[in-house]
Design an enzyme around this catalytic site. Structure first.
Site, short mmCIF file in Angstrom:
data_model
loop_
_atom_site.label_atom_id
_atom_site.label_comp_id
_atom_site.label_asym_id
_atom_site.label_seq_id
_atom_site.Cartn_x
_atom_site.Cartn_y
_atom_site.Cartn_z
N HIS A 1 4.83 0.49 0.03
CA HIS A 1 5.55 -0.32 1.01
C HIS A 1 4.67 -1.44 1.58
O HIS A 1 3.46 -1.47 1.35
CB HIS A 1 6.11 0.57 2.13
CG HIS A 1 5.10 1.45 2.79
ND1 HIS A 1 4.62 2.61 2.23
CD2 HIS A 1 4.45 1.32 3.95
CE1 HIS A 1 3.75 3.16 3.03
NE2 HIS A 1 3.61 2.40 4.09
N HIS B 1 0.85 -1.19 0.00
CA HIS B 1 0.00 0.00 0.00
C HIS B 1 0.89 1.24 0.00
O HIS B 1 2.09 1.16 0.22
CB HIS B 1 -0.91 0.03 1.23
CG HIS B 1 -0.16 0.25 2.52
ND1 HIS B 1 0.55 -0.75 3.15
CD2 HIS B 1 0.03 1.36 3.27
CE1 HIS B 1 1.12 -0.27 4.24
NE2 HIS B 1 0.83 1.02 4.33
N ARG C 1 7.74 -8.04 16.30
CA ARG C 1 8.25 -6.74 15.85
C ARG C 1 7.25 -5.65 16.21
O ARG C 1 6.04 -5.87 16.15
CB ARG C 1 8.43 -6.77 14.34
CG ARG C 1 8.72 -5.40 13.74
CD ARG C 1 8.99 -5.49 12.24
NE ARG C 1 9.32 -4.18 11.74
CZ ARG C 1 8.51 -3.45 10.99
NH1 ARG C 1 7.32 -3.88 10.66
NH2 ARG C 1 8.89 -2.25 10.57
N ASP D 1 0.60 5.23 1.94
CA ASP D 1 -0.21 5.93 2.95
C ASP D 1 -0.90 7.10 2.26
O ASP D 1 -0.36 7.66 1.31
CB ASP D 1 0.69 6.41 4.10
CG ASP D 1 1.43 5.24 4.75
OD1 ASP D 1 0.89 4.12 4.76
OD2 ASP D 1 2.56 5.46 5.23
O1 LIG Z 1 5.18 -1.51 10.32
C1 LIG Z 1 5.64 -1.12 9.26
O2 LIG Z 1 6.84 -1.16 8.99
C2 LIG Z 1 4.73 -0.61 8.19
C3 LIG Z 1 3.42 -0.10 8.73
C4 LIG Z 1 2.65 0.69 7.72
O3 LIG Z 1 3.00 0.77 6.57
C5 LIG Z 1 1.45 1.40 8.13
O4 LIG Z 1 1.06 1.29 9.32
O5 LIG Z 1 0.86 2.11 7.28
FE LIG Z 2 1.99 2.35 5.51
#
Ligand SMILES: O=C(O)CCC(=O)C(=O)O
Ligand SMILES: [Fe+2]
Length: 153
Positions: free
Chosen positions: A82, A25, A92, A27
């Site tokens: 990403h 996706h 994590r 953001d």
């Molecule tokens: O946790 C991550 O590295 C990515 C999280 C992410 O892309 C998001 O929360 O929009």
């Molecule tokens: Fe994200």
């Protein structure tokens, strides 16, 4: 302002190749700032179609350009695409701060960025209009960036 935060907790996974922590996706706000722990897992898609892992560097944050920023730069900058992969050894944690502007402000592209090579690309719009459009058309997460093209002139 229309900013939000999120904490992500990804559990250890016995088969990390079969499932993603967060699927591909971009953001949708202006910019996102990420803190991640040392487990690793954030991946960014390069222009050549390869995924690259973003390693944690001590005392650093990752800053992502988000979809709305594309319009503000008249399409010169792009949002990062990403995803987060899982880890077979440890949990994590990541924290995101999504910086957005007021939903009701009309975004107009700076005239300095409108040139012969880069003619005006988007009609002025508010983030609220764009969000409504994404919801009404049930645009999936991975499609929000390309949906901006529907705001083109
Ligand atoms: O946790 C991550 O590295 C990515 C999280 C992410 O892309 C998001 O929360 O929009
Ligand atoms: Fe994200």
């Amino acid at each position: 302002m229309n900013s939000t935060g999120r904490m992500n907790h990804y559990h250890v996974c016995s088969d990390p190749d079969s499932v993603l922590g967060i699927p591909v996706h971009s953001d949708i706000q202006m910019t996102s700032i990420l803190y991640q722990d040392g487990a690793g897992g954030l991946q960014v898609l390069k222009d050549d179609g390869q995924w690259v892992g973003i390693r944690r560097e001590e005392s650093t944050l990752v800053v992502n350009i988000s979809d709305t920023f594309i319009a503000l730069t008249n399409g010169i900058l792009h949002s990062s695409v990403h995803q987060a992969v899982l880890n077979s050894k440890k949990d994590r944690y990541s924290k995101f701060y999504f910086y957005g502007i007021d939903n009701t402000i009309t975004l107009t592209m700076p005239l300095e960025l409108v040139t012969k090579e880069h003619p005006l690309k988007y009609r002025p719009f508010t983030v609220q209009e764009h969000r409504n459009y994404l919801m009404e058309n049930e645009i999936p997460l991975h499609g929000t960036r390309s949906a901006l093209a529907d705001r083109s002139r």
